[in-house]
Design a protein around this motif. Structure first.
Motif, PDB file in Angstrom:
ATOM      1  N   GLN A 262       4.012   3.588 -14.723  1.00 18.36           N
ATOM      2  CA  GLN A 262       4.082   2.368 -15.531  1.00 18.36           C
ATOM      3  C   GLN A 262       5.350   1.570 -15.216  1.00 18.36           C
ATOM      4  OE1 GLN A 262       3.441   4.234 -19.488  1.00 18.36           O
ATOM      5  NE2 GLN A 262       1.840   2.702 -19.755  1.00 18.36           N
ATOM      6  N   MET A 263       6.494   2.257 -15.162  1.00 18.62           N
ATOM      7  CA  MET A 263       7.751   1.568 -14.886  1.00 18.62           C
ATOM      8  C   MET A 263       7.743   0.970 -13.485  1.00 18.62           C
ATOM      9  SD  MET A 263      10.669   3.948 -16.694  1.00 18.62           S
ATOM     10  CE  MET A 263      10.230   5.441 -15.778  1.00 18.62           C
ATOM     11  N   ASN A 264       7.224   1.727 -12.521  1.00 11.17           N
ATOM     12  CA  ASN A 264       7.193   1.246 -11.145  1.00 11.17           C
ATOM     13  C   ASN A 264       6.251   0.062 -10.976  1.00 11.17           C
ATOM     14  OD1 ASN A 264       9.036   3.012  -9.755  1.00 11.17           O
ATOM     15  ND2 ASN A 264       7.571   4.658 -10.047  1.00 11.17           N
ATOM     16  N   LEU A 265       5.114   0.089 -11.661  1.00 11.84           N
ATOM     17  CA  LEU A 265       4.175  -1.024 -11.562  1.00 11.84           C
ATOM     18  C   LEU A 265       4.761  -2.291 -12.168  1.00 11.84           C
ATOM     19  CD1 LEU A 265       0.782   0.753 -12.353  1.00 11.84           C
ATOM     20  CD2 LEU A 265       1.488  -0.254 -10.171  1.00 11.84           C
ATOM     21  N   VAL A 266       5.521  -2.131 -13.257  1.00 15.53           N
ATOM     22  CA  VAL A 266       6.194  -3.288 -13.850  1.00 15.53           C
ATOM     23  C   VAL A 266       7.223  -3.849 -12.875  1.00 15.53           C
ATOM     24  CG1 VAL A 266       7.779  -4.031 -15.667  1.00 15.53           C
ATOM     25  CG2 VAL A 266       5.803  -2.603 -16.238  1.00 15.53           C
ATOM     26  N   ASN A 267       8.009  -2.966 -12.236  1.00 18.08           N
ATOM     27  CA  ASN A 267       9.008  -3.419 -11.260  1.00 18.08           C
ATOM     28  C   ASN A 267       8.355  -4.110 -10.073  1.00 18.08           C
ATOM     29  OD1 ASN A 267      11.070  -2.366 -12.829  1.00 18.08           O
ATOM     30  ND2 ASN A 267      11.157  -0.416 -11.716  1.00 18.08           N
ATOM     31  N   LEU A 268       7.276  -3.528  -9.574  1.00 18.69           N
ATOM     32  CA  LEU A 268       6.566  -4.130  -8.442  1.00 18.69           C
ATOM     33  C   LEU A 268       5.992  -5.488  -8.832  1.00 18.69           C
ATOM     34  CD1 LEU A 268       5.316  -4.027  -5.610  1.00 18.69           C
ATOM     35  CD2 LEU A 268       3.410  -2.702  -6.572  1.00 18.69           C
TER      36      LEU A 268
ATOM     37  N   ARG B  21       0.834  -1.212   0.000  1.00 22.21           N
ATOM     38  CA  ARG B  21       0.000   0.000   0.000  1.00 22.21           C
ATOM     39  C   ARG B  21       0.865   1.257   0.000  1.00 22.21           C
ATOM     40  NH1 ARG B  21      -5.016   1.452   0.409  1.00 22.21           N
ATOM     41  NH2 ARG B  21      -5.853  -0.613   0.883  1.00 22.21           N
ATOM     42  N   GLU B  22       1.951   1.237   0.773  1.00 23.21           N
ATOM     43  CA  GLU B  22       2.854   2.395   0.810  1.00 23.21           C
ATOM     44  C   GLU B  22       3.499   2.618  -0.560  1.00 23.21           C
ATOM     45  OE1 GLU B  22       6.800   3.986   3.271  1.00 23.21           O
ATOM     46  OE2 GLU B  22       5.698   2.223   3.972  1.00 23.21           O
ATOM     47  N   LEU B  23       3.899   1.536  -1.219  1.00 25.25           N
ATOM     48  CA  LEU B  23       4.508   1.651  -2.548  1.00 25.25           C
ATOM     49  C   LEU B  23       3.503   2.194  -3.564  1.00 25.25           C
ATOM     50  CD1 LEU B  23       6.540  -1.691  -2.718  1.00 25.25           C
ATOM     51  CD2 LEU B  23       7.467   0.617  -2.484  1.00 25.25           C
ATOM     52  N   LEU B  24       2.278   1.692  -3.527  1.00 25.39           N
ATOM     53  CA  LEU B  24       1.261   2.156  -4.474  1.00 25.39           C
ATOM     54  C   LEU B  24       0.899   3.619  -4.225  1.00 25.39           C
ATOM     55  CD1 LEU B  24      -1.108  -0.957  -4.668  1.00 25.39           C
ATOM     56  CD2 LEU B  24       0.488  -0.138  -6.408  1.00 25.39           C
ATOM     57  N   GLN B  25       0.941   4.033  -2.962  1.00 26.51           N
ATOM     58  CA  GLN B  25       0.681   5.442  -2.658  1.00 26.51           C
ATOM     59  C   GLN B  25       1.750   6.322  -3.287  1.00 26.51           C
ATOM     60  OE1 GLN B  25      -1.923   6.891  -1.185  1.00 26.51           O
ATOM     61  NE2 GLN B  25      -0.982   8.899  -1.495  1.00 26.51           N
ATOM     62  N   GLY B  26       3.000   5.904  -3.176  1.00 30.67           N
ATOM     63  CA  GLY B  26       4.082   6.658  -3.807  1.00 30.67           C
ATOM     64  C   GLY B  26       3.955   6.670  -5.320  1.00 30.67           C
TER      65      GLY B  26
END
Length: 409
Positions: free
Chosen positions: A233-239, A218-223
């Motif tokens: 997009q890049m962060n969601l792929v990494n996650l 949740r903290e990562l998605l908030q960021g």
């Protein structure tokens, strides 16, 4: 005369029906021509100046795109294109009625989830109220994207910019009202997922601390939601890749066949419309992984306990038999076996052995003439007074009385 009257009435109805159908067809043709003309102007194929759509005194305009959230669901509900177009037409009319005649709204809709409005010489409007009214009257969620005020010659460019900005619905959430200023501010913001947080998330998942892992997610998605769409997009792929790798490792560690829990996670996540829905999807995925591990663990532990019981039944008559012998046979620690046995059966291993020995003793008392003292030692008890005390406690009588009552021959 009556027959002629009926025939003439029938012919009159057919004529009126034909006329009405022609009028409807003409109205639909006019509406379709107007829609095509509006879309042509928005797509720069013609100009609004030459279209004849604008009021003579129009100098400025605002472009409004109303997108239907969860459009795939609407397609399932209304599988005919005509029904979907009628629905989008209702959205356009509902919004236009709330904007008032002063803005001379020009409305059309695309073949996808977009409904378009052009407001001429615009004033101040409450678009959140418009969104809520549409949602209330038509029972669906919509998001609204607004351009800045622009000159007539800039309308197509503003529309193109808004169309390219629609993916920002992912970050602002469905049911949002988004302005150009909001989009431009996000475009200037970048966010990168800290590697330390990804490692911590993986550690929590591998420990099956799913609540702890979800707090990190949740903290990562908030960021992610506070940055630009490109960085999102890049962060969601990494996650997604990190989750894929961790869940696969979790399944391998527990000897579970990969059942597609996280296959192509990045592809699935990037098709979801909001950050909150992504969180819910990941939450379900992690809980399913936890359930799979727990079920597998319970199954393996049940198999282990069955093996412990088999060994115990074969050896319980041995007075020196204990869980240490079982542990040696299975190559495990006695402490671990004791915990697993208690967890699965609800009783301690020592109590299980006592019950097994007592069961054998009762069987011998009922079926043989063997002396009681001999039976006591043959089933693994080494203390006669203790046996008598335990026997009466479990069976409510002495061994002799039990034999007399349960004698089978």
């Amino acid at each position: 005369i009556a027959l002629l009257f009926v025939i003439s009435l029938f012919i009159t109805m057919l004529i009126f029906r034909f006329i009405w159908k022609n009028i409807n067809n003409q109205s639909e043709a006019i509406a379709l021509n107007r829609r095509n003309l509006i879309l042509s102007a928005f797509h720069s194929e013609t100009s609004f100046d030459s279209s004849g759509l604008l009021e003579p005194d129009t100098r400025e305009a605002i472009v409004v795109i109303i997108t239907i959230d969860g459009y795939a669901g609407l397609i399932e509900r209304l599988d005919k294109t005509s029904d979907r177009n009628l629905f989008k037409d209702k959205i356009c009319k509902c919004a236009s009625s709330l904007l008032g005649e002063d803005s001379h709204p020009i409305a059309a809709y695309e073949n996808d989830e977009r409904c378009i409005l052009l407001l001429q010489n615009p004033g101040v409007y409450d678009f959140e109220k418009i969104r809520d009214r549409i949602s209330s009257e038509l029972d669906l969620s919509v998001s609204i994207f607004l351009s800045n005020k622009c000159l007539i010659e800039g309308i197509a460019a503003e529309y193109d910019f808004l169309c390219k900005s629609l993916p920002y619905r992912l970050l602002f959430g469905t049911g949002c009202v988004v302005t150009v200023e909001m989009i431009e501010e996000r475009e200037m913001t970048s966010y990168s997922i800290p590697e330390a947080m990804l490692r911590k998330m993986a550690e929590e998942i591998l420990k099956l601390n799913i609540p702890g892992a979800l707090l990190i997610v949740r903290e990562l998605l908030q960021g992610i939601s506070e940055g630009s769409f490109r960085s999102a997009q890049m962060n969601l792929v990494n996650l997604s890749n990190a989750l894929d790798d961790t869940i696969l490792k979790l399944l391998n560690n527990n000897a579970i066949e990969n059942n597609g829990l996280s296959d192509a996670l990045a592809y699935k996540v990037l098709k979801i419309e909001s950050i909150e829905e992504i969180y819910s999807y990941i939450e379900d995925m992690l809980l399913n992984a936890e359930s799979a591990v727990e079920q597998n663990k319970n199954s393996r532990q049940s198999d282990l306990v069955n093996e412990i019981m088999r060994i115990a039944k074969e050896n319980c008559k041995n007075r020196t038999f204990s869980i240490d012998i079982v542990a040696e046979k299975l190559g495990m620690t006695s402490a671990y076996l004791g915990k697993v046995f208690k967890r699965v059966t609800g009783e301690t291993f020592s109590r299980f052995i006592l019950n097994e020995r007592m069961t054998v003793a009762c069987k011998l008392l009922a079926e043989t003439d063997e002396p009681i003292d001999s039976i006591i030692y043959s089933v693994g008890f080494g203390d006669t007074p203790y046996f008598y005390k335990l026997f009466k406690q479990l069976n409510g009588c002495t061994p002799a009385k039990y034999r007399a009552t349960h004698r089978t021959r």
